[in-house]
Scaffold this motif. Structure first.
Motif, short mmCIF file in Angstrom:
data_model
loop_
_atom_site.label_atom_id
_atom_site.label_comp_id
_atom_site.label_asym_id
_atom_site.label_seq_id
_atom_site.Cartn_x
_atom_site.Cartn_y
_atom_site.Cartn_z
N ARG A 50 0.83 -1.20 0.00
CA ARG A 50 0.00 0.00 0.00
C ARG A 50 0.87 1.25 0.00
NH1 ARG A 50 -3.73 -0.14 4.77
NH2 ARG A 50 -1.82 0.40 5.84
N GLY A 51 1.92 1.24 0.81
CA GLY A 51 2.84 2.37 0.87
C GLY A 51 3.51 2.62 -0.47
N LEU A 52 3.94 1.54 -1.14
CA LEU A 52 4.55 1.68 -2.46
C LEU A 52 3.55 2.22 -3.47
CD1 LEU A 52 6.72 -1.57 -2.64
CD2 LEU A 52 7.54 0.79 -2.46
N SER A 53 2.32 1.78 -3.38
CA SER A 53 1.28 2.27 -4.29
C SER A 53 1.05 3.77 -4.11
CB SER A 53 -0.03 1.52 -4.07
OG SER A 53 0.13 0.17 -4.40
N PHE A 54 0.96 4.20 -2.86
CA PHE A 54 0.78 5.63 -2.61
C PHE A 54 2.01 6.43 -3.04
CE2 PHE A 54 -2.69 4.53 0.42
CZ PHE A 54 -3.66 5.34 -0.13
N ALA A 55 3.19 5.90 -2.81
CA ALA A 55 4.41 6.60 -3.23
C ALA A 55 4.46 6.75 -4.75
CB ALA A 55 5.65 5.86 -2.73
N MET A 56 4.11 5.69 -5.46
CA MET A 56 4.11 5.77 -6.93
C MET A 56 3.00 6.69 -7.42
SD MET A 56 6.81 4.32 -7.58
CE MET A 56 6.71 4.63 -9.32
N GLY A 57 1.87 6.71 -6.73
CA GLY A 57 0.82 7.67 -7.07
C GLY A 57 1.31 9.10 -6.90
N SER A 58 2.05 9.35 -5.83
CA SER A 58 2.63 10.66 -5.61
C SER A 58 3.60 11.03 -6.73
CB SER A 58 3.34 10.70 -4.26
OG SER A 58 3.91 11.97 -4.04
N VAL A 59 4.43 10.07 -7.14
CA VAL A 59 5.39 10.30 -8.22
C VAL A 59 4.67 10.65 -9.52
CG1 VAL A 59 7.06 9.12 -9.73
CG2 VAL A 59 7.28 8.94 -7.24
N LEU A 60 3.65 9.88 -9.87
CA LEU A 60 2.92 10.14 -11.11
C LEU A 60 2.20 11.49 -11.08
CD1 LEU A 60 1.48 6.59 -11.83
CD2 LEU A 60 3.36 7.75 -13.01
N VAL A 64 -3.03 24.97 -15.50
CA VAL A 64 -2.32 25.43 -14.30
C VAL A 64 -3.10 25.00 -13.06
CG1 VAL A 64 -1.61 27.46 -12.97
CG2 VAL A 64 -1.17 27.38 -15.41
N ALA A 65 -4.41 25.22 -13.05
CA ALA A 65 -5.23 24.82 -11.90
C ALA A 65 -5.19 23.31 -11.70
CB ALA A 65 -6.68 25.29 -12.10
N GLY A 66 -5.24 22.55 -12.79
CA GLY A 66 -5.15 21.10 -12.69
C GLY A 66 -3.81 20.65 -12.14
N ALA A 67 -2.74 21.35 -12.54
CA ALA A 67 -1.41 21.01 -12.03
C ALA A 67 -1.30 21.30 -10.53
CB ALA A 67 -0.34 21.78 -12.81
N ILE A 68 -1.87 22.41 -10.10
CA ILE A 68 -1.87 22.73 -8.66
C ILE A 68 -2.67 21.68 -7.90
CG2 ILE A 68 -2.67 24.41 -6.95
CD1 ILE A 68 -1.95 26.59 -9.07
N PHE A 69 -3.80 21.27 -8.45
CA PHE A 69 -4.61 20.22 -7.83
C PHE A 69 -3.83 18.91 -7.78
CE2 PHE A 69 -8.04 16.97 -8.03
CZ PHE A 69 -8.62 17.24 -6.79
N LEU A 93 -2.97 16.58 -4.52
CA LEU A 93 -3.21 15.14 -4.44
C LEU A 93 -1.91 14.37 -4.21
CD1 LEU A 93 -5.83 14.49 -7.26
CD2 LEU A 93 -6.20 14.44 -4.79
N SER A 94 -0.86 14.84 -4.84
CA SER A 94 0.45 14.20 -4.66
C SER A 94 0.88 14.26 -3.19
CB SER A 94 1.49 14.88 -5.55
OG SER A 94 2.77 14.39 -5.27
#
Length: 133
Positions: free
Chosen positions: A5-15, A54-59, A63-64
């Protein structure tokens, strides 16, 4: 299960953070400088598509950060932090691959990215026992 689960969240953050970087770069290259935004907005010279990106990138950054916080619950900090480096490689590869970014591949940059990935693999190659508080 918590390591996975931790790896999944970390990779989600990276993406998410990689997407945010690319979105910011794409839109900021098309928009006027921030000091001219109010004037451009009043003259309807700003593209709503670029502002939406820009707004999507900030969002995506927000989320990241949420994914990163969740990853820290299940991964040791040394392993989790090293995984963030994958975003450097991902952004470089995507920016150099997509013509709209006007970036180029170079042997020196590719060597640097390769060393970063090898470092991440080295840090994460050994199973680290989790110490429960």
């Amino acid at each position: 299960m918590s390591l996975q689960r931790g790896l999944s969240f970390a990779m989600g953050s990276v993406l998410l953070v990689s997407s945010a970087q690319l979105g910011m770069r794409w839109s900021m290259a098309r928009l006027p400088s921030p000091s001219q935004w109010l004037q451009a907005f009043s003259q309807s010279a700003l593209s709503y598509q670029d502002l939406a990106i820009v707004a999507g990138a900030i969002f995506a950054y927000a989320l990241s950060m949420g994914c990163w916080l969740m990853a820290l619950r299940d991964l040791p900090l040394g392993r989790a932090y090293s995984l963030l480096s994958i975003s450097y490689a991902l952004v470089y590869l995507l920016a150099a691959s997509v013509p709209a970014f006007h970036e180029d591949f170079s042997a020196f940059k590719t060597l640097g990215v390769t060393l970063v990935i090898l470092g991440v693999m080295t840090i994460n190659s050994r199973r680290t026992p989790r110490i429960e508080p």
